[in-house]
Scaffold this motif. Structure first.
Motif, PDB file in Angstrom:
ATOM      1  N   TYR A 128       0.889  -1.162   0.073  1.00  0.00           N
ATOM      2  CA  TYR A 128      -0.083   0.408  -0.055  1.00  0.00           C
ATOM      3  C   TYR A 128       0.953   1.251  -0.246  1.00  0.00           C
ATOM      4  O   TYR A 128       0.597   2.155  -0.606  1.00  0.00           O
ATOM      5  N   SER A 129       1.927   1.327   0.722  1.00  0.00           N
ATOM      6  CA  SER A 129       2.604   2.520   1.049  1.00  0.00           C
ATOM      7  C   SER A 129       3.381   2.615  -0.489  1.00  0.00           C
ATOM      8  O   SER A 129       3.571   3.724  -1.027  1.00  0.00           O
ATOM      9  N   LEU A 130       3.970   1.458  -1.272  1.00  0.00           N
ATOM     10  CA  LEU A 130       4.638   1.819  -2.645  1.00  0.00           C
ATOM     11  C   LEU A 130       3.565   2.193  -3.299  1.00  0.00           C
ATOM     12  O   LEU A 130       3.702   3.180  -4.267  1.00  0.00           O
ATOM     13  N   TYR A 131       2.182   1.591  -3.475  1.00  0.00           N
ATOM     14  CA  TYR A 131       1.279   2.228  -4.215  1.00  0.00           C
ATOM     15  C   TYR A 131       0.892   3.796  -4.115  1.00  0.00           C
ATOM     16  O   TYR A 131       0.808   4.679  -5.114  1.00  0.00           O
TER      17      TYR A 131
ATOM     18  N   VAL B 237     -10.380   3.037  -5.936  1.00  0.00           N
ATOM     19  CA  VAL B 237      -9.369   2.859  -6.616  1.00  0.00           C
ATOM     20  C   VAL B 237      -8.130   1.932  -6.525  1.00  0.00           C
ATOM     21  O   VAL B 237      -7.612   0.987  -7.018  1.00  0.00           O
ATOM     22  N   VAL B 238      -7.858   2.193  -4.920  1.00  0.00           N
ATOM     23  CA  VAL B 238      -7.070   1.443  -4.326  1.00  0.00           C
ATOM     24  C   VAL B 238      -7.174  -0.104  -4.262  1.00  0.00           C
ATOM     25  O   VAL B 238      -6.969  -0.800  -4.904  1.00  0.00           O
ATOM     26  N   LEU B 239      -8.269  -0.169  -3.511  1.00  0.00           N
ATOM     27  CA  LEU B 239      -8.911  -1.745  -3.180  1.00  0.00           C
ATOM     28  C   LEU B 239      -9.742  -2.023  -4.221  1.00  0.00           C
ATOM     29  O   LEU B 239     -10.031  -3.525  -4.343  1.00  0.00           O
TER      30      LEU B 239
ATOM     31  N   LEU C 277      -1.885  -3.228  -7.361  1.00  0.00           N
ATOM     32  CA  LEU C 277      -1.531  -3.811  -5.955  1.00  0.00           C
ATOM     33  C   LEU C 277      -0.748  -5.124  -5.755  1.00  0.00           C
ATOM     34  O   LEU C 277       0.020  -5.038  -4.956  1.00  0.00           O
ATOM     35  N   ALA C 278      -1.156  -6.044  -6.631  1.00  0.00           N
ATOM     36  CA  ALA C 278      -0.296  -7.169  -6.915  1.00  0.00           C
ATOM     37  C   ALA C 278       1.072  -6.810  -7.312  1.00  0.00           C
ATOM     38  O   ALA C 278       2.085  -7.570  -6.726  1.00  0.00           O
ATOM     39  N   LEU C 279       1.301  -5.882  -8.338  1.00  0.00           N
ATOM     40  CA  LEU C 279       2.681  -5.515  -8.735  1.00  0.00           C
ATOM     41  C   LEU C 279       3.347  -5.069  -7.675  1.00  0.00           C
ATOM     42  O   LEU C 279       4.513  -5.116  -7.470  1.00  0.00           O
ATOM     43  N   CYS C 280       2.531  -4.036  -6.996  1.00  0.00           N
ATOM     44  CA  CYS C 280       3.577  -3.409  -5.477  1.00  0.00           C
ATOM     45  C   CYS C 280       3.672  -4.447  -4.617  1.00  0.00           C
ATOM     46  O   CYS C 280       4.809  -4.308  -3.858  1.00  0.00           O
TER      47      CYS C 280
ATOM     48  N   LEU D  12      10.198  -8.550  -3.341  1.00  0.00           N
ATOM     49  CA  LEU D  12      11.443  -8.389  -3.781  1.00  0.00           C
ATOM     50  C   LEU D  12      12.497  -7.547  -3.217  1.00  0.00           C
ATOM     51  O   LEU D  12      13.592  -7.963  -2.876  1.00  0.00           O
ATOM     52  N   ILE D  13      11.875  -6.437  -2.661  1.00  0.00           N
ATOM     53  CA  ILE D  13      12.843  -5.484  -1.670  1.00  0.00           C
ATOM     54  C   ILE D  13      13.435  -6.186  -0.653  1.00  0.00           C
ATOM     55  O   ILE D  13      14.540  -6.026  -0.160  1.00  0.00           O
ATOM     56  N   VAL D  14      12.203  -6.977   0.132  1.00  0.00           N
ATOM     57  CA  VAL D  14      12.634  -7.726   1.202  1.00  0.00           C
ATOM     58  C   VAL D  14      13.498  -8.696   1.046  1.00  0.00           C
ATOM     59  O   VAL D  14      14.502  -9.012   1.933  1.00  0.00           O
ATOM     60  N   GLY D  15      13.321  -9.461  -0.089  1.00  0.00           N
ATOM     61  CA  GLY D  15      14.312 -10.343  -0.435  1.00  0.00           C
ATOM     62  C   GLY D  15      15.726  -9.984  -0.684  1.00  0.00           C
ATOM     63  O   GLY D  15      16.597 -10.775  -0.256  1.00  0.00           O
ATOM     64  N   ALA D  16      15.858  -8.917  -1.238  1.00  0.00           N
ATOM     65  CA  ALA D  16      17.240  -8.530  -1.650  1.00  0.00           C
ATOM     66  C   ALA D  16      18.028  -8.065  -0.407  1.00  0.00           C
ATOM     67  O   ALA D  16      18.971  -8.073  -0.348  1.00  0.00           O
TER      68      ALA D  16
END
Length: 322
Positions: free
Chosen positions: A125-128, A207-209, A225-228, A234-238
Motif C-alpha cells: 500500500y505504501s509503494l502504491y 481505486v486502491v482496493l 496492488l499485486a505488482l506493488c 523483492l525488496i525484502v528478499g534483496a
C-alpha cells in the motif's frame, strides 16, 4: 602448507572470521543494534501510543507507562536478547532444550509468518501511494470524476437533513440552512444523515482496493496492488539475500531514515499556529490527572500487549540472527 593452514582456519572460523560458520555473525555491534531498534520501532509508536496517551489523560499516562516499561518491558527485552545471543539458534531448535515446549517455537514461526504477510501488504500500500503521489494534483485531494468519485464524495462535511412535521400534518425534508432562516429546530429522531465519504476514503475504496459490495462479489486481481506487493517482496528478499550480512547494512538506511522523517514532522508540527496550546492540552497543565487510576491499568495492559508482540519479533530476531 601455508595455503592448507589458511584454508583450515577459514573453514573453522568462516570466511569473514565468524564464530558461527553456518549461520554467520553480525559484522559489527552497530549492525545488531540498528536491527534491534528497527524491529522495535514500528507503526504502534506512531499510531497507537499517542492515542493511548491522549485517551488516558495525556501526561499522567506517562507515569505508569514508564514504570511498567522499566519493571517489565526492558527486563523482558534484555532476557530475550541475551537468550538469543547465547543460544545462536532458531526458535524451533532452541526449544529442544525443553522438549515439552517445542510447540512454542513452531507457534512462533506461524505467528511471525502471518505478521510478515500483513506487513508486506502494508508495504505494498505504501509503494502504491508513493507512485500515485507523483501526480499533480494528488488524486485523493478532491472528488475527481476521472477516478470514479460519486455524489457521496465531499471534501466538506454535509449537514444532516430534517424530516420536519408541518402544521397541516404533512412532512417536508429541509436542510440546516432552511431551519436557521426560519428559526426552527429539528426534533429529536427526525434527523436524516446524508451518506458521505471524504475524497481520500473514497479513493481508497474505489481505486486502491476496488472494494466490492460484499464478499460474494469478486472483482478479480487488482494488478496495481499485486505488482506493488511483488515489488515489496523483492525488496525484502534483496535485503535478506545474504542473511545478516546484507540486512545489517540495509538497516543503516531503513532505521535512520524514519527518524529523520519524524524529526521533520515534529519540527513542522511545533511551528504550526496553535501548536503550544495543543501541547499544553496533550501533556501540559491541562492533562487530566483524574484518569491516573484508570491509566495505571491501561498502561499495564498496553505495555504487556505491546511487549508480547514485540517479544515475538525480538525473540525471533535474536534466535535467527544471533
Amino acid at each position: 602448507m601455508i595455503l592448507a593452514l589458511a584454508q583450515d582456519i577459514i573453514n573453522e572460523h568462516g570466511a569473514m572470521g565468524d564464530e558461527n560458520v553456518e549461520r554467520g555473525n553480525w559484522s559489527s555491534k552497530t549492525d545488531y543494534l540498528l536491527s534491534i531498534v528497527g524491529n522495535a520501532v514500528g507503526f504502534g509508536n506512531i499510531w497507537r501510543f499517542p492515542y493511548l496517551a491522549y485517551r488516558n489523560g495525556g501526561g499522567p499516562f506517562l507515569i505508569p507507562y514508564s514504570l511498567m516499561l522499566a519493571l517489565v518491558g526492558i527486563p523482558l527485552f534484555f532476557l530475550e536478547s541475551s537468550f538469543g545471543q547465547f543460544a545462536s539458534l532458531g526458535p524451533v531448535a532452541v526449544w529442544k532444550a525443553v522438549p515439552m515446549l517445542q510447540g512454542v517455537g513452531i507457534t512462533m514461526i506461524f505467528l511471525i509468518t502471518i505478521s510478515n504477510i500483513s506487513y508486506n501488504c502494508i508495504l505494498a500500500y505504501s509503494l502504491y501511494y508513493l507512485f500515485a503521489s507523483f501526480q499533480s494534483p494528488l488524486p485523493w485531494a478532491d472528488c475527481f470524476s476521472w477516478w470514479g468519485a460519486d455524489e457521496t464524495c465531499s471534501r466538506t462535511p454535509k449537514d444532516p437533513l430534517c424530516n420536519l412535521s408541518l402544521d397541516d400534518g404533512y412532512f417536508e425534508i429541509v436542510n440546516t440552512t432552511w431551519l436557521q432562516a426560519n428559526n426552527e429546530t429539528c426534533p429529536n429522531g427526525s434527523e436524516i444523515f446524508v451518506p458521505q465519504q471524504s475524497p481520500s476514503e473514497q479513493y481508497w475504496d474505489k481505486v486502491v482496493l476496488r472494494r466490492s459490495s460484499s464478499m460474494d462479489e469478486t472483482v478479480g486481481i487488482v494488478w496495481d496492488l499485486a505488482l506493488c506487493l511483488l515489488l515489496a517482496r523483492l525488496i525484502v528478499g534483496a535485503a535478506l539475500w545474504k542473511g545478516i550480512k546484507s540486512s545489517g547494512k540495509v538497516v543503516y538506511f531503513t532505521v535512520t531514515f524514519p527518524y529523520v522523517v519524524l524529526a521533520i514532522l515534529l519540527i513542522r508540527g511545533v511551528t504550526l499556529e496553535g501548536a503550544s496550546k495543543g501541547i499544553e492540552f496533550y501533556i501540559g497543565s491541562q492533562s487530566d490527572f483524574s484518569k491516573l487510576a484508570d491509566a495505571e491499568v491501561n498502561a499495564a495492559i498496553s505495555i504487556i500487549e505491546s511487549q508480547l508482540h514485540f517479544s515475538l519479533n525480538r525473540f525471533m530476531l535474536s534466535f535467527l540472527f544471533a
